[in-house]
Write a protein that holds these residues in place. Structure first.
Motif, PDB file in Angstrom:
ATOM      1  N   VAL A  40      -8.254  -0.564  -3.751  1.00 46.54           N
ATOM      2  CA  VAL A  40      -8.393  -0.401  -2.301  1.00 46.54           C
ATOM      3  C   VAL A  40      -9.493  -1.325  -1.770  1.00 46.54           C
ATOM      4  N   TYR A  41     -10.590  -1.446  -2.495  1.00 48.82           N
ATOM      5  CA  TYR A  41     -11.673  -2.345  -2.089  1.00 48.82           C
ATOM      6  C   TYR A  41     -11.196  -3.798  -2.038  1.00 48.82           C
ATOM      7  N   LYS A  42     -10.452  -4.223  -3.043  1.00 53.94           N
ATOM      8  CA  LYS A  42      -9.931  -5.599  -3.065  1.00 53.94           C
ATOM      9  C   LYS A  42      -8.968  -5.831  -1.899  1.00 53.94           C
ATOM     10  N   LEU A  43      -8.116  -4.854  -1.605  1.00 50.32           N
ATOM     11  CA  LEU A  43      -7.208  -4.992  -0.466  1.00 50.32           C
ATOM     12  C   LEU A  43      -7.989  -5.127   0.835  1.00 50.32           C
ATOM     13  N   TYR A  44      -9.063  -4.339   0.963  1.00 50.63           N
ATOM     14  CA  TYR A  44      -9.915  -4.433   2.153  1.00 50.63           C
ATOM     15  C   TYR A  44     -10.533  -5.820   2.263  1.00 50.63           C
ATOM     16  N   GLN A  45     -10.996  -6.364   1.144  1.00 48.40           N
ATOM     17  CA  GLN A  45     -11.567  -7.714   1.137  1.00 48.40           C
ATOM     18  C   GLN A  45     -10.527  -8.765   1.534  1.00 48.40           C
ATOM     19  N   LEU A  46      -9.258  -8.498   1.249  1.00 47.11           N
ATOM     20  CA  LEU A  46      -8.178  -9.425   1.598  1.00 47.11           C
ATOM     21  C   LEU A  46      -7.635  -9.166   3.003  1.00 47.11           C
ATOM     22  N   TRP A  47      -8.392  -8.434   3.797  1.00 49.33           N
ATOM     23  CA  TRP A  47      -8.073  -8.131   5.189  1.00 49.33           C
ATOM     24  C   TRP A  47      -6.876  -7.218   5.366  1.00 49.33           C
ATOM     25  N   VAL A  48      -6.580  -6.388   4.383  1.00 46.87           N
ATOM     26  CA  VAL A  48      -5.607  -5.308   4.575  1.00 46.87           C
ATOM     27  C   VAL A  48      -6.413  -4.177   5.200  1.00 46.87           C
ATOM     28  N   ARG A  49      -6.107  -3.829   6.421  1.00 48.87           N
ATOM     29  CA  ARG A  49      -6.925  -2.865   7.163  1.00 48.87           C
ATOM     30  C   ARG A  49      -6.027  -1.861   7.886  1.00 48.87           C
ATOM     31  N   GLY A  50      -6.685  -0.923   8.517  1.00 46.38           N
ATOM     32  CA  GLY A  50      -6.015   0.017   9.402  1.00 46.38           C
ATOM     33  C   GLY A  50      -5.038   0.935   8.701  1.00 46.38           C
ATOM     34  N   LYS A  51      -3.937   1.160   9.388  1.00 42.95           N
ATOM     35  CA  LYS A  51      -2.951   2.137   8.936  1.00 42.95           C
ATOM     36  C   LYS A  51      -2.369   1.784   7.567  1.00 42.95           C
ATOM     37  N   LEU A  52      -2.102   0.500   7.317  1.00 44.51           N
ATOM     38  CA  LEU A  52      -1.525   0.095   6.035  1.00 44.51           C
ATOM     39  C   LEU A  52      -2.458   0.438   4.880  1.00 44.51           C
ATOM     40  N   LEU A  53      -3.746   0.112   5.018  1.00 46.37           N
ATOM     41  CA  LEU A  53      -4.703   0.433   3.959  1.00 46.37           C
ATOM     42  C   LEU A  53      -4.826   1.938   3.768  1.00 46.37           C
ATOM     43  N   ARG A  54      -4.835   2.667   4.860  1.00 42.56           N
ATOM     44  CA  ARG A  54      -4.930   4.129   4.783  1.00 42.56           C
ATOM     45  C   ARG A  54      -3.713   4.727   4.082  1.00 42.56           C
ATOM     46  N   VAL A  55      -2.529   4.223   4.378  1.00 36.43           N
ATOM     47  CA  VAL A  55      -1.307   4.722   3.728  1.00 36.43           C
ATOM     48  C   VAL A  55      -1.355   4.441   2.228  1.00 36.43           C
ATOM     49  N   ILE A  56      -1.756   3.239   1.854  1.00 42.94           N
ATOM     50  CA  ILE A  56      -1.855   2.886   0.434  1.00 42.94           C
ATOM     51  C   ILE A  56      -2.863   3.788  -0.263  1.00 42.94           C
ATOM     52  N   PHE A  57      -4.059   3.928   0.334  1.00 46.85           N
ATOM     53  CA  PHE A  57      -5.113   4.724  -0.277  1.00 46.85           C
ATOM     54  C   PHE A  57      -4.690   6.188  -0.419  1.00 46.85           C
ATOM     55  N   GLU A  58      -4.138   6.753   0.636  1.00 51.07           N
ATOM     56  CA  GLU A  58      -3.756   8.169   0.595  1.00 51.07           C
ATOM     57  C   GLU A  58      -2.592   8.427  -0.357  1.00 51.07           C
ATOM     58  N   SER A  59      -1.734   7.437  -0.551  1.00 55.79           N
ATOM     59  CA  SER A  59      -0.628   7.624  -1.491  1.00 55.79           C
ATOM     60  C   SER A  59      -1.108   7.590  -2.943  1.00 55.79           C
ATOM     61  N   LEU A  60      -2.310   7.047  -3.169  1.00 56.97           N
ATOM     62  CA  LEU A  60      -2.847   6.971  -4.525  1.00 56.97           C
ATOM     63  C   LEU A  60      -3.852   8.074  -4.829  1.00 56.97           C
ATOM     64  N   GLN A  61      -4.348   8.761  -3.808  1.00 54.63           N
ATOM     65  CA  GLN A  61      -5.349   9.803  -3.984  1.00 54.63           C
ATOM     66  C   GLN A  61      -4.701  11.122  -4.418  1.00 54.63           C
ATOM     67  N   ASN A  62      -5.406  11.874  -5.216  1.00 53.30           N
ATOM     68  CA  ASN A  62      -5.008  13.228  -5.614  1.00 53.30           C
ATOM     69  C   ASN A  62      -3.618  13.301  -6.225  1.00 53.30           C
ATOM     70  N   CYS A  63      -3.223  12.278  -6.948  1.00 55.01           N
ATOM     71  CA  CYS A  63      -1.921  12.277  -7.612  1.00 55.01           C
ATOM     72  C   CYS A  63      -2.013  13.048  -8.926  1.00 55.01           C
ATOM     73  N   THR A  64      -0.953  13.728  -9.238  1.00 58.09           N
ATOM     74  CA  THR A  64      -0.861  14.415 -10.520  1.00 58.09           C
ATOM     75  C   THR A  64       0.434  14.016 -11.200  1.00 58.09           C
ATOM     76  N   SER A  65       0.497  14.293 -12.461  1.00 55.95           N
ATOM     77  CA  SER A  65       1.703  13.998 -13.224  1.00 55.95           C
ATOM     78  C   SER A  65       1.920  15.099 -14.238  1.00 55.95           C
ATOM     79  N   ARG A  66       3.086  15.109 -14.833  1.00 55.88           N
ATOM     80  CA  ARG A  66       3.442  16.035 -15.906  1.00 55.88           C
ATOM     81  C   ARG A  66       4.186  15.256 -16.967  1.00 55.88           C
ATOM     82  N   VAL A  67       4.191  15.782 -18.157  1.00 55.37           N
ATOM     83  CA  VAL A  67       4.908  15.148 -19.262  1.00 55.37           C
ATOM     84  C   VAL A  67       6.040  16.070 -19.672  1.00 55.37           C
ATOM     85  N   LEU A  68       7.228  15.487 -19.857  1.00 54.04           N
ATOM     86  CA  LEU A  68       8.377  16.227 -20.352  1.00 54.04           C
ATOM     87  C   LEU A  68       8.638  15.775 -21.779  1.00 54.04           C
ATOM     88  N   SER A  69       8.549  16.703 -22.706  1.00 50.18           N
ATOM     89  CA  SER A  69       8.783  16.387 -24.109  1.00 50.18           C
ATOM     90  C   SER A  69       9.579  17.511 -24.754  1.00 50.18           C
TER      91      SER A  69
END
Length: 84
Positions: A40-69
């Motif tokens: 997210v910091y690198k994207l900000y440095q590359l001038w990705v700002r505003g709503k697009l950066l927020r959408v990217i950041f929020e889609s990566l925050q608080n993610c969980t996963s499960r394993v099926l075996s």
């Protein structure tokens, strides 16, 4: 599938005499190691700002996963590194 879509887009644009702009990203093994806050910091440095950066950041925050075996699903665990 991707090469088919690219060929179709190319043919569509050629028939109409318009330009086709394409961008490719080889993300085969990079995204399992990426540091989310660093990304997210690198994207900000590359001038990705505003709503697009927020959408990217929020889609990566608080993610969980499960394993099926062998038909058994694990408890959810946080994804603290890497992306979907």
């Amino acid at each position: 599938m991707v090469s088919y879509m690219l060929q179709e887009a190319r043919d569509y644009c050629c028939k109409r005499g318009s330009s086709l702009h394409a961008c490719f990203l080889d993300a085969q093994s990079a995204f399992d190691k990426v540091w989310i806050n660093g990304l997210v910091y690198k994207l900000y440095q590359l001038w990705v700002r505003g709503k697009l950066l927020r959408v990217i950041f929020e889609s990566l925050q608080n993610c969980t996963s499960r394993v099926l075996s062998r038909g058994i699903v694990s408890e959810p665990f946080p994804i603290e590194q890497g992306t979907r």
